[in-house]
Design a protein around this motif. Structure first.
Motif, mmCIF file in Angstrom:
data_model
loop_
_atom_site.group_PDB
_atom_site.id
_atom_site.type_symbol
_atom_site.label_atom_id
_atom_site.label_comp_id
_atom_site.label_asym_id
_atom_site.label_seq_id
_atom_site.Cartn_x
_atom_site.Cartn_y
_atom_site.Cartn_z
ATOM 1 N N LEU A 1 0.909 -1.078 0.209
ATOM 2 C CA LEU A 1 0.124 0.081 -0.049
ATOM 3 C C LEU A 1 0.892 1.304 0.025
ATOM 4 C CD1 LEU A 1 -2.917 -1.110 2.439
ATOM 5 C CD2 LEU A 1 -3.252 -0.628 0.213
ATOM 6 N N ALA A 2 1.956 1.373 0.622
ATOM 7 C CA ALA A 2 2.796 2.409 0.775
ATOM 8 C C ALA A 2 3.660 2.527 -0.551
ATOM 9 C CB ALA A 2 4.064 2.027 1.678
ATOM 10 N N ARG A 3 4.088 1.317 -1.255
ATOM 11 C CA ARG A 3 4.457 1.603 -2.938
ATOM 12 C C ARG A 3 3.256 2.123 -3.634
ATOM 13 N NH1 ARG A 3 8.698 2.736 -5.727
ATOM 14 N NH2 ARG A 3 8.581 1.523 -7.675
ATOM 15 N N LEU A 4 2.205 1.572 -3.211
ATOM 16 C CA LEU A 4 0.983 2.138 -4.247
ATOM 17 C C LEU A 4 0.747 3.687 -4.007
ATOM 18 C CD1 LEU A 4 -1.104 1.526 -6.206
ATOM 19 C CD2 LEU A 4 -2.494 0.438 -4.179
ATOM 20 N N ASP A 5 0.707 4.233 -2.827
ATOM 21 C CA ASP A 5 0.682 5.510 -2.532
ATOM 22 C C ASP A 5 1.802 6.508 -3.355
ATOM 23 O OD1 ASP A 5 -1.415 5.074 -0.966
ATOM 24 O OD2 ASP A 5 -0.432 5.053 0.695
ATOM 25 N N GLN A 6 3.122 5.698 -3.229
ATOM 26 C CA GLN A 6 4.130 6.577 -3.659
ATOM 27 C C GLN A 6 4.071 6.655 -5.355
ATOM 28 O OE1 GLN A 6 7.771 4.226 -3.414
ATOM 29 N NE2 GLN A 6 8.971 5.981 -4.296
ATOM 30 N N ARG B 1 1.899 9.272 -10.053
ATOM 31 C CA ARG B 1 2.425 9.477 -11.232
ATOM 32 C C ARG B 1 1.999 8.507 -12.331
ATOM 33 N NH1 ARG B 1 8.665 10.069 -11.477
ATOM 34 N NH2 ARG B 1 7.874 11.157 -13.301
ATOM 35 N N ILE B 2 1.703 7.298 -12.107
ATOM 36 C CA ILE B 2 1.126 6.371 -13.140
ATOM 37 C C ILE B 2 -0.403 6.150 -13.403
ATOM 38 C CG2 ILE B 2 3.164 4.940 -12.694
ATOM 39 C CD1 ILE B 2 1.756 2.762 -11.251
ATOM 40 N N ASN C 1 -0.128 5.609 -17.082
ATOM 41 C CA ASN C 1 1.134 6.019 -17.777
ATOM 42 C C ASN C 1 2.175 4.859 -17.363
ATOM 43 O OD1 ASN C 1 0.725 8.684 -18.293
ATOM 44 N ND2 ASN C 1 1.096 9.236 -16.393
ATOM 45 N N ASN C 2 2.808 4.490 -18.325
ATOM 46 C CA ASN C 2 4.106 3.414 -18.180
ATOM 47 C C ASN C 2 4.846 3.806 -16.969
ATOM 48 O OD1 ASN C 2 6.356 1.771 -18.690
ATOM 49 N ND2 ASN C 2 5.650 1.535 -20.744
ATOM 50 N N GLY D 1 -3.839 -2.253 -18.978
ATOM 51 C CA GLY D 1 -2.906 -1.380 -18.760
ATOM 52 C C GLY D 1 -2.677 -1.275 -17.348
ATOM 53 N N GLY D 2 -3.813 -0.879 -16.531
ATOM 54 C CA GLY D 2 -3.564 -0.754 -15.123
ATOM 55 C C GLY D 2 -2.760 -1.848 -14.226
ATOM 56 N N GLU D 3 -3.176 -2.911 -14.933
ATOM 57 C CA GLU D 3 -2.524 -4.169 -14.358
ATOM 58 C C GLU D 3 -0.790 -3.958 -14.447
ATOM 59 O OE1 GLU D 3 -3.194 -6.200 -12.039
ATOM 60 O OE2 GLU D 3 -5.423 -5.377 -12.196
ATOM 61 N N GLY D 4 -0.565 -3.853 -15.716
ATOM 62 C CA GLY D 4 0.825 -3.847 -16.489
ATOM 63 C C GLY D 4 1.614 -2.807 -15.431
ATOM 64 N N ALA D 5 0.849 -1.547 -15.245
ATOM 65 C CA ALA D 5 1.541 -0.408 -14.618
ATOM 66 C C ALA D 5 1.898 -0.808 -13.091
ATOM 67 C CB ALA D 5 0.849 0.595 -14.779
ATOM 68 N N LEU D 6 0.716 -1.420 -12.522
ATOM 69 C CA LEU D 6 0.818 -1.666 -11.221
ATOM 70 C C LEU D 6 1.940 -2.694 -10.784
ATOM 71 C CD1 LEU D 6 -2.919 -1.550 -9.972
ATOM 72 C CD2 LEU D 6 -1.127 0.267 -9.502
ATOM 73 N N VAL D 7 1.923 -3.672 -11.684
ATOM 74 C CA VAL D 7 3.016 -4.869 -11.328
ATOM 75 C C VAL D 7 4.195 -4.380 -11.924
ATOM 76 C CG1 VAL D 7 3.442 -7.215 -12.222
ATOM 77 C CG2 VAL D 7 1.039 -6.677 -11.718
ATOM 78 N N GLY D 8 4.348 -3.543 -12.717
ATOM 79 C CA GLY D 8 5.533 -3.190 -13.323
ATOM 80 C C GLY D 8 6.332 -2.329 -12.191
ATOM 81 N N ALA D 9 5.494 -1.438 -11.680
ATOM 82 C CA ALA D 9 5.935 -0.412 -10.863
ATOM 83 C C ALA D 9 6.123 -1.064 -9.321
ATOM 84 C CB ALA D 9 5.010 0.933 -10.539
ATOM 85 N N GLY D 10 5.889 -2.317 -9.036
ATOM 86 C CA GLY D 10 6.269 -2.954 -7.841
ATOM 87 C C GLY D 10 4.837 -2.503 -6.820
#
Length: 469
Positions: free
Chosen positions: A35-40, A44-45, A144-145, A158-167
């Motif tokens: 959740l902290a990573r998601l907030d970070q 931007r994405i 965003n990528n 695309g939201g899934e790709g962005a969330l998994v790709g961003a950790g």
């Protein structure tokens, strides 16, 4: 280049699961970290449409207190595509015109994940009606990528790709009717697996596809590794992958159709992936796929036959009024749009591409059915194909729809669409060892097989992943 590049040395889902089971990491600690990573990264994405913060932490505490650590996905935080039903949560498909749906129960895939111990931390963004490869819509905006926010994340998952790709998510699940899992996986530097159409129960996911493209659609995971994809797939699939690895089989080399790769790193990664299989005993076998140009050119006809009339109905509501593509075109020119530009592109080509008779539709569908049976029989239980996932790296915002929805046969997209209209399990694997020097982006390589040969696919994918990363 942004600083969201995936840490290849960090733990994947399998590694995190081991720590949770050993007690060196609590479920609540992992949920808080995600959740902290998601907030970070979310500002931007913009990968998430809703974050289930309180529910996720409450579930994490319950699992820590009394959870069954033997659950296959015990305590792993995940994200869910916005078009998958979650009980009591609004499903919009990113549309501001369509009346939202509020399902009374979870989609079957969501239910399986929860029963396996996964924790849903977020829902993820989609293109409007989940029908283009740029994730942007009038309701939730643009995703965003995570590797470069000036570029597309792909679509429709695309939201899934962005969330998994961003950790920000340990893994996600999406749907794929024309590359909608594998395009975001390729662009965001993660693994994406599209199973065959009957492998995962589709009840409770939107839209319900009943026409000639129903066998093109598969539901599957986006993950940090091939072994993660297998972990999640074995939970959501009606039949898990065989536990015993098969002996190396045939490496089918398809030819006779246009296949373009924009950057040199793509051909280099493709050669390395094929070599990795040949070195462990796969036998090369050239095959003719010369009907691919015809099949590719017919894709819009069956898509529009299945979906166009439904789009008109869903966009025409008492609140928004009757929808006209031509009136919407004028609104977009005046900067007063009510639907996404990518969805409008689909609708504007309908007068040219949508078949005018059932006879024409049936003739085209018969050609696809014949090709599907023939190529699945050719691959059988021991054949795999290795191709570039896409012939281009993630383009800048606004370019992907112009490229992918352009009439004619496009060699950048001929490879990944095979997996849909031939109903082949297909996995996209990032090639970080072959990162493009100009952009810092990795190419992506896909491995495909016939339905029922998933054990062969995962064995090949594991070998390819090791060679490319």
């Amino acid at each position: 280049m942004d600083n969201f590049r995936r840490n290849l040395n960090g733990p994947d889902a399998v590694g995190l699961l081991a720590a949770l089971r050993q007690g060196t990491l609590s479920v609540e600690q992992l949920a808080q970290a995600q959740l902290a990573r998601l907030d970070q990264v979310q500002p931007r994405i913009n990968g998430a449409t809703h974050i289930f913060r309180d529910q996720a932490l409450a579930q994490a505490r319950l699992l820590d207190a009394s959870g069954d650590r033997s659950l296959p996905l015990f305590g792993l935080p995940c994200s869910i595509k916005e078009t998958f039903a979650i009980s009591g949560e609004m499903l919009t498909a990113g549309s501001a015109r369509m009346a939202p749906q509020v399902p009374g129960e979870d989609a079957r895939i969501v239910r399986r994940l929860k029963e396996a111990g996964a924790i849903v931390v977020a829902r993820s963004n989609v293109p409007e009606f989940a029908m283009t490869a740029e994730t942007t819509n009038p309701r939730y905006g643009r995703t965003n990528n995570p590797l470069d926010v000036h570029r597309v994340a792909g679509g429709s998952s695309g939201g899934e790709g962005a969330l998994v790709g961003a950790g920000a998510s340990v893994f996600g699940v999406g749907s794929d009717i024309l590359g909608s899992i594998r395009i975001p996986a390729a662009f965001c530097g993660v693994v994406g697996f599209k199973p065959h159409s009957a492998a995962v129960d589709q009840r409770g996911t939107w839209p319900v596809v009943t026409g000639n493209t129903r066998s093109w659609l598969g539901l599957g995971p986006l993950t940090r590794s091939v072994r993660d994809a297998r972990l999640v797939y074995d939970v959501i699939a009606t039949q898990p992958v065989a536990a015993v690895p098969p002996a190396p089989g045939r490496l089918v080399m398809p030819g006779g159709f246009p296949l373009a790769m924009r950057e040199p790193c793509m051909a280099e990664a493709l050669a390395a992936a094929r070599t990795a299989l040949l070195e462990v005993g796969y036998r090369p076998e050239a095959q003719d796929f010369s009907d691919v140009p015809y099949l590719y050119s017919q894709i819009p006809k069956l898509i529009l036959d299945d979906f166009y009339d439904g789009w008109l109905r869903m966009l025409s509501t008492p609140a928004a009024g009757r929808f006209s593509p031509w009136a919407e075109l004028l609104r977009q020119l005046l900067k007063k749009s009510t639907i996404d530009e990518g969805l409008l592109r689909w609708m504007l080509i309908a007068p040219l591409m949508k078949p005018r008779s059932a006879v024409t539709v049936n003739t085209i569908a018969a050609r696809f059915a014949e090709a599907r049976s023939r190529y699945q029989a050719l691959l059988a239980t021991d054949g795999v194909m290795v191709l570039p996932t896409l012939g281009l790296l993630a383009p800048a915002h606004g370019q992907m729809n112009r490229l992918s929805l352009k009439p004619g046969v496009n060699g950048w997209f001929t490879a990944h669409t095979l997996g849909n209209y031939l109903d082949l399990p297909a996995m996209a694997i990032p090639a970080w060892k072959f990162t493009d020097p100009a952009t810092g982006l990795p190419p992506s390589i896909s491995v495909m097989c016939a339905p029922g040969a998933e054990a062969q696919l995962f064995a090949a994918a594991t070998r390819i992943e090791a060679a490319l990363n």
